[in-house]
Design a protein around this motif. Structure first.
Motif, PDB file in Angstrom:
ATOM      1  N   LEU A 164      37.957  42.895  70.583  1.00 43.08           N
ATOM      2  CA  LEU A 164      37.993  44.481  71.405  1.00 43.08           C
ATOM      3  C   LEU A 164      39.072  45.182  71.009  1.00 43.08           C
ATOM      4  O   LEU A 164      39.384  46.329  71.076  1.00 43.08           O
ATOM      5  CB  LEU A 164      38.994  43.505  72.665  1.00 43.08           C
ATOM      6  CG  LEU A 164      39.502  44.240  74.104  1.00 43.08           C
ATOM      7  CD1 LEU A 164      38.337  44.194  74.575  1.00 43.08           C
ATOM      8  CD2 LEU A 164      39.835  43.343  74.991  1.00 43.08           C
ATOM      9  N   ARG A 165      39.179  45.099  69.727  1.00 40.54           N
ATOM     10  CA  ARG A 165      40.616  45.575  68.779  1.00 40.54           C
ATOM     11  C   ARG A 165      39.911  46.709  68.007  1.00 40.54           C
ATOM     12  O   ARG A 165      40.463  47.800  68.500  1.00 40.54           O
ATOM     13  CB  ARG A 165      41.258  44.694  67.329  1.00 40.54           C
ATOM     14  CG  ARG A 165      42.685  45.026  67.414  1.00 40.54           C
ATOM     15  CD  ARG A 165      42.906  44.498  66.709  1.00 40.54           C
ATOM     16  NE  ARG A 165      43.387  42.621  66.720  1.00 40.54           N
ATOM     17  CZ  ARG A 165      43.348  42.039  66.067  1.00 40.54           C
ATOM     18  NH1 ARG A 165      43.478  42.032  64.468  1.00 40.54           N
ATOM     19  NH2 ARG A 165      43.655  40.840  66.637  1.00 40.54           N
ATOM     20  N   ASP A 224      41.402  64.185  73.006  1.00 39.25           N
ATOM     21  CA  ASP A 224      41.221  64.506  73.839  1.00 39.25           C
ATOM     22  C   ASP A 224      42.480  64.998  74.335  1.00 39.25           C
ATOM     23  O   ASP A 224      42.359  66.631  74.697  1.00 39.25           O
ATOM     24  CB  ASP A 224      41.303  63.947  75.260  1.00 39.25           C
ATOM     25  CG  ASP A 224      39.308  62.947  74.976  1.00 39.25           C
ATOM     26  OD1 ASP A 224      38.654  63.733  74.193  1.00 39.25           O
ATOM     27  OD2 ASP A 224      39.000  62.192  76.016  1.00 39.25           O
ATOM     28  N   LEU A 225      43.844  64.482  74.297  1.00 38.18           N
ATOM     29  CA  LEU A 225      45.224  65.696  75.138  1.00 38.18           C
ATOM     30  C   LEU A 225      45.376  65.648  74.150  1.00 38.18           C
ATOM     31  O   LEU A 225      46.384  66.609  73.962  1.00 38.18           O
ATOM     32  CB  LEU A 225      46.290  63.515  74.911  1.00 38.18           C
ATOM     33  CG  LEU A 225      45.460  62.576  76.109  1.00 38.18           C
ATOM     34  CD1 LEU A 225      46.950  61.591  75.745  1.00 38.18           C
ATOM     35  CD2 LEU A 225      45.494  63.687  77.587  1.00 38.18           C
ATOM     36  N   LYS A 226      45.661  65.968  72.646  1.00 35.47           N
ATOM     37  CA  LYS A 226      45.757  66.558  71.145  1.00 35.47           C
ATOM     38  C   LYS A 226      47.386  66.187  71.806  1.00 35.47           C
ATOM     39  O   LYS A 226      48.144  67.861  70.913  1.00 35.47           O
ATOM     40  CB  LYS A 226      44.885  68.422  71.416  1.00 35.47           C
ATOM     41  CG  LYS A 226      43.974  68.152  71.251  1.00 35.47           C
ATOM     42  CD  LYS A 226      43.866  69.259  70.857  1.00 35.47           C
ATOM     43  CE  LYS A 226      42.305  69.803  70.720  1.00 35.47           C
ATOM     44  NZ  LYS A 226      41.284  69.137  71.972  1.00 35.47           N
ATOM     45  N   ALA A 227      47.926  65.600  71.555  1.00 38.07           N
ATOM     46  CA  ALA A 227      49.724  64.964  71.666  1.00 38.07           C
ATOM     47  C   ALA A 227      50.022  64.651  70.342  1.00 38.07           C
ATOM     48  O   ALA A 227      49.384  63.620  69.924  1.00 38.07           O
ATOM     49  CB  ALA A 227      49.585  64.173  72.912  1.00 38.07           C
ATOM     50  N   THR A 228      51.112  64.451  69.950  1.00 30.75           N
ATOM     51  CA  THR A 228      51.384  64.011  68.812  1.00 30.75           C
ATOM     52  C   THR A 228      51.669  62.260  68.969  1.00 30.75           C
ATOM     53  O   THR A 228      52.040  62.205  70.388  1.00 30.75           O
ATOM     54  CB  THR A 228      52.780  64.857  68.943  1.00 30.75           C
ATOM     55  OG1 THR A 228      52.990  65.810  68.952  1.00 30.75           O
ATOM     56  CG2 THR A 228      53.420  64.014  67.126  1.00 30.75           C
ATOM     57  N   MET A 229      51.221  61.580  68.389  1.00 28.11           N
ATOM     58  CA  MET A 229      51.300  60.010  68.383  1.00 28.11           C
ATOM     59  C   MET A 229      52.144  59.499  67.478  1.00 28.11           C
ATOM     60  O   MET A 229      51.251  60.022  66.092  1.00 28.11           O
ATOM     61  CB  MET A 229      49.775  59.306  68.941  1.00 28.11           C
ATOM     62  CG  MET A 229      49.472  59.874  69.911  1.00 28.11           C
ATOM     63  SD  MET A 229      47.895  58.955  70.184  1.00 28.11           S
ATOM     64  CE  MET A 229      47.545  60.054  72.278  1.00 28.11           C
ATOM     65  N   ILE A 230      52.335  58.531  67.660  1.00 25.63           N
ATOM     66  CA  ILE A 230      52.887  57.368  66.755  1.00 25.63           C
ATOM     67  C   ILE A 230      52.573  56.028  66.873  1.00 25.63           C
ATOM     68  O   ILE A 230      53.136  55.976  67.861  1.00 25.63           O
ATOM     69  CB  ILE A 230      54.637  57.557  66.251  1.00 25.63           C
ATOM     70  CG1 ILE A 230      55.551  59.293  65.810  1.00 25.63           C
ATOM     71  CG2 ILE A 230      55.672  57.288  65.502  1.00 25.63           C
ATOM     72  CD1 ILE A 230      56.734  59.433  65.555  1.00 25.63           C
ATOM     73  N   TYR A 231      52.333  55.746  66.045  1.00 23.90           N
ATOM     74  CA  TYR A 231      51.644  54.166  66.337  1.00 23.90           C
ATOM     75  C   TYR A 231      52.233  53.231  64.998  1.00 23.90           C
ATOM     76  O   TYR A 231      52.337  53.475  63.843  1.00 23.90           O
ATOM     77  CB  TYR A 231      50.149  54.271  65.935  1.00 23.90           C
ATOM     78  CG  TYR A 231      49.452  53.234  66.240  1.00 23.90           C
ATOM     79  CD1 TYR A 231      48.168  53.439  67.258  1.00 23.90           C
ATOM     80  CD2 TYR A 231      49.325  52.228  65.845  1.00 23.90           C
ATOM     81  CE1 TYR A 231      48.315  52.330  67.737  1.00 23.90           C
ATOM     82  CE2 TYR A 231      48.283  51.454  65.611  1.00 23.90           C
ATOM     83  CZ  TYR A 231      47.302  51.381  66.553  1.00 23.90           C
ATOM     84  OH  TYR A 231      46.621  50.459  67.474  1.00 23.90           O
ATOM     85  N   VAL A 232      53.168  52.607  65.170  1.00 25.34           N
ATOM     86  CA  VAL A 232      53.195  50.709  64.754  1.00 25.34           C
ATOM     87  C   VAL A 232      51.925  50.181  64.657  1.00 25.34           C
ATOM     88  O   VAL A 232      51.628  49.585  65.394  1.00 25.34           O
ATOM     89  CB  VAL A 232      54.792  50.488  64.261  1.00 25.34           C
ATOM     90  CG1 VAL A 232      54.799  49.318  64.472  1.00 25.34           C
ATOM     91  CG2 VAL A 232      55.395  51.905  65.190  1.00 25.34           C
ATOM     92  N   THR A 233      51.860  49.931  62.830  1.00 22.79           N
ATOM     93  CA  THR A 233      50.827  49.183  62.859  1.00 22.79           C
ATOM     94  C   THR A 233      51.446  47.822  61.829  1.00 22.79           C
ATOM     95  O   THR A 233      51.744  48.211  60.908  1.00 22.79           O
ATOM     96  CB  THR A 233      49.297  49.047  62.717  1.00 22.79           C
ATOM     97  OG1 THR A 233      48.602  47.981  63.230  1.00 22.79           O
ATOM     98  CG2 THR A 233      48.921  50.450  61.819  1.00 22.79           C
ATOM     99  N   GLU A 237      43.272  49.273  60.852  1.00 21.24           N
ATOM    100  CA  GLU A 237      44.042  50.184  61.461  1.00 21.24           C
ATOM    101  C   GLU A 237      44.347  51.278  61.371  1.00 21.24           C
ATOM    102  O   GLU A 237      44.767  53.020  61.807  1.00 21.24           O
ATOM    103  CB  GLU A 237      44.722  49.572  63.670  1.00 21.24           C
ATOM    104  CG  GLU A 237      44.413  48.457  63.883  1.00 21.24           C
ATOM    105  CD  GLU A 237      45.698  47.734  65.004  1.00 21.24           C
ATOM    106  OE1 GLU A 237      46.748  49.075  64.824  1.00 21.24           O
ATOM    107  OE2 GLU A 237      44.697  47.327  65.292  1.00 21.24           O
ATOM    108  N   ALA A 238      45.461  51.540  60.304  1.00 21.08           N
ATOM    109  CA  ALA A 238      46.078  52.428  60.080  1.00 21.08           C
ATOM    110  C   ALA A 238      45.103  53.972  59.369  1.00 21.08           C
ATOM    111  O   ALA A 238      45.069  54.939  59.899  1.00 21.08           O
ATOM    112  CB  ALA A 238      47.308  52.072  58.809  1.00 21.08           C
TER     113      ALA A 238
END
Lengths: 283, 364
Positions: free
Chosen positions: B168-169, B182-191, B196-197
């Protein structure tokens, strides 16, 4: 598996279990059974010294009718409701707020404040008897249900706060943070997220406080003198004659007085048990 | 949509310094991933951007506006929590619309946006269910839906996939990448998961002990790690490190003496001081058939046959160990001798303080 299921134990242990369990139950219930049996005893039995033997006849109808005929027990029960219901509402509502504040906000002295609420429970209320009586007299609340309500709310809020604070601490904090990021105000977080999740705790606490306050005898006798404000626990005394103790009538009155909290307990049983354990473990 | 910039941002918990001065610019529309081992402060840094932790010193701005001491509700960010943080007493639709309802949006608008988010995330058949009746992946999508409806300037994700099972991951990873497109938004993602990175990020920020180790695109970090920490953290299996003796050769060369061989690296304009240094080589850049600029003999200690590839863990002449990624048909068994070929262009060299001196960038 531990403990070993009784079905798998040796026959000796099984037999002992079957014998001892009902015996223990009987012993545990003995005082209640005593009261119940006395409440249907004819007055003559007590005069003849037959306190614990087989009743000489069934006088249940006479005794219970006498309770309602000879004493204003209806008024007493009404007074008990007048004291208990506002106390339950007041203490639970206050403690929802205090519990939320102590569980959610980090501020200086949070823990000390929390301990103050808890410490209040350790004060034996006998030492408060004289000052509280003086206070209610000076405030003009002596001999009123209002005085009892205010005192009970004040005294119960400590325990309720302990209960509610720990329950809210057990809720996932991410729910509150998530709502904060969504722009929800603190009051609305309390009203729409925390309060609905506290329902089992509110139900359990309501039953507990209802029972505590309904069964209170001490403050009922300290803060009230007249019939107009007397709760049923203290009022039962008036069933005794001036010179004779009418234990059969007092027992019948006690059974009547015990019905509301018992009914409340059975009605809310599911919430009550769920609520008591829910605060303790996560999930 | 907005860019996020941090200027010398610090965080202290009492005497404990958790974030030790971070400078970072995340451009508008960028997918930026914070990665690092547990306890490196990456989640704290994200929570500081969200406003859930105070910033002890330094400045944060979102979309050009100073947000250093603004409350979380006014920052225009949306956050997806590791635990999803769905309100258990509300249906999926109520969960998604809750933030909008509480901030005074009209019913029609809430319904419209909820429907749009549900469509995007394939949640339409689940809208009337409670979170308790959903699977992990579905809950995750509801949490994302709750973020989307608010049209935030910046999306923040705190290890959103770590509670899902492996299959699922992988699926949610591609869905998130698609969502970003799709959204073209700024995203900050922690992992903490470097796969994933590598797969999702436009820009990776590698953190360690409250400091940024390196910022760059996934391939930049892979090919040109600034230091030993980044070199060891990015890539799986881990880069091999050997302590070696280096002497400066003629014409900008570095002569590295490996156990049983010497390899000559091109140092370019860098001056090589020589002496003891750390030699780095990725397992996938060691040739198990012996082709390369230098050959060394090794003994296979352990072999993992994965079908598509085989991983050998070998012991060199001086007893040091190395991992080697060979193709799936390699037939050596534990105990066999193997000849390893080393491509000089793929080798990295690090100073004793851990900074990179030579990066064997194969893309050049």
């Amino acid at each position: 598996m531990f403990p070993t299921p009784i079905q798998k134990a040796s026959p000796f242990v099984q037999a002992g279990y079957k014998l001892l369990l009902p015996l223990a139950l009987f012993l545990w219930l003995l005082p209640l059974i005593g009261v119940a049996v006395t409440s249907v005893r004819p007055a003559g039995d007590l005069a003849a010294g037959n306190y614990f033997g087989i009743p000489s006849g069934f006088a249940g109808v006479e005794n219970y009718t006498a309770v309602f005929r000879d004493s204003p027990i209806g008024l007493y029960i009404l007074n008990s409701f007048k004291v208990t219901i506002p106390t339950v509402i007041g203490a639970v509502a206050l403690s929802c707020l205090t519990g939320f504040a102590l569980a959610v906000y980090k501020f200086k002295g949070n823990l000390i404040l929390f301990f103050m609420f808890v410490a209040g429970n350790f004060i034996p209320f006998q030492i408060l008897m004289v000052p509280v009586r003086d206070l209610t007299l000076k405030l003009g609340l002596y001999d009123t249900t209002m005085g009892l309500v205010l005192f009970h709310v004040a005294f119960q809020t400590g325990f309720c706060t302990l209960f509610m604070r720990n329950f809210i601490k057990g809720l996932p904090f991410a729910l509150i943070e998530s709502a904060r990021v969504e722009g929800v105000s603190e009051w609305r977080i309390f009203r729409y997220i925390v309060l609905p999740l506290m329902r089992p705790a509110i139900a359990a606490l309501s039953v507990l406080i209802f029972t505590f306050v309904w069964n209170d005898y001490f403050w009922a006798t300290v803060l009230v003198q007249g019939q107009h404000a007397m709760p049923v626990t203290a009022g039962l005394n008036s069933l005794n004659g001036q010179w004779v103790a009418a234990w059969h009538l007092v027992s019948a009155g006690s059974i009547v007085a015990a019905l509301p909290p018992v009914a409340m307990f059975f009605l809310m049983q599911r919430h009550f048990i769920a609520g008591l354990t829910l605060g303790a473990t996560k999930g | 949509m907005a860019d996020v910039s941090l200027r010398d941002v610090k965080k202290q918990f009492g005497a404990l310094s958790v974030i030790k001065g971070v400078d970072l610019d995340v451009k508008d529309g960028e997918f930026c991933v914070f990665v690092g081992p547990s306890g490196c402060g990456k989640s704290t840094l994200l929570r500081m951007i969200a406003g859930l932790e105070d910033i002890t010193s330094g400045a944060l701005s979102i979309g050009g506006k100073d947000m250093t001491s603004v409350g979380p509700s006014e920052r225009g960010v949306a956050m997806v929590f590791q635990s999803y943080a769905l309100y258990p007493h509300m249906t999926v639709a109520e969960n998604i619309g809750f933030g909008l309802k509480m901030t005074g949006h009209s019913k029609a608008m809430i319904a419209e946006r909820t429907a749009a988010a549900a469509k995007l995330l394939q949640l339409e058949p689940l809208l009337q269910r409670k979170p308790g009746q959903l699977s992990g992946g579905q809950r995750q999508r509801v949490a994302i839906g709750r973020a989307i409806v608010r049209n935030p300037q910046v999306f923040l994700f705190d290890e959103p996939l770590s509670n899902l099972d492996a299959a699922l991951r992988v699926q949610m990873r591609t869905e998130l990448s698609k969502l970003h497109q799709d959204l073209k938004a700024t995203m900050i993602y922690v992992t903490h998961d470097q796969v994933e990175a590598m797969t999702m990020a436009d820009k990776i920020v590698v953190l360690s002990a409250g400091k940024i180790e390196q910022v760059g695109s996934p391939l930049e970090l892979y090919h040109r790690p600034n230091n030993l920490f980044v070199a060891g953290f990015i890539g799986s299996p881990k880069m091999n490190f050997l302590t070696v003796n280096v002497t400066a050769g003629e014409g900008g060369k570095a002569v590295v003496s490996l156990p049983g061989a010497t390899v000559v690296l091109d140092a370019g304009a860098t001056t090589i001081a020589g002496g003891e240094m750390t030699f780095g080589l990725r397992p996938e850049h060691v040739d198990a058939k012996g082709k390369g600029d230098a050959q060394i003999q090794a003994t296979v200690k352990l072999a993992e046959y994965l079908g598509s590839e085989t991983l050998f863990f070998v012991t060199l002449a001086d007893g040091s160990e190395m991992a080697v990624k060979a193709d799936g048909l390699a037939s050596q068994r534990p105990g066999d001798t193997i000849t390893l070929g080393i491509n000089a262009k793929a080798c990295h060299l690090f100073n004793t303080d851990g900074t990179a001196v030579i990066n064997g960038d194969l893309t050049r």
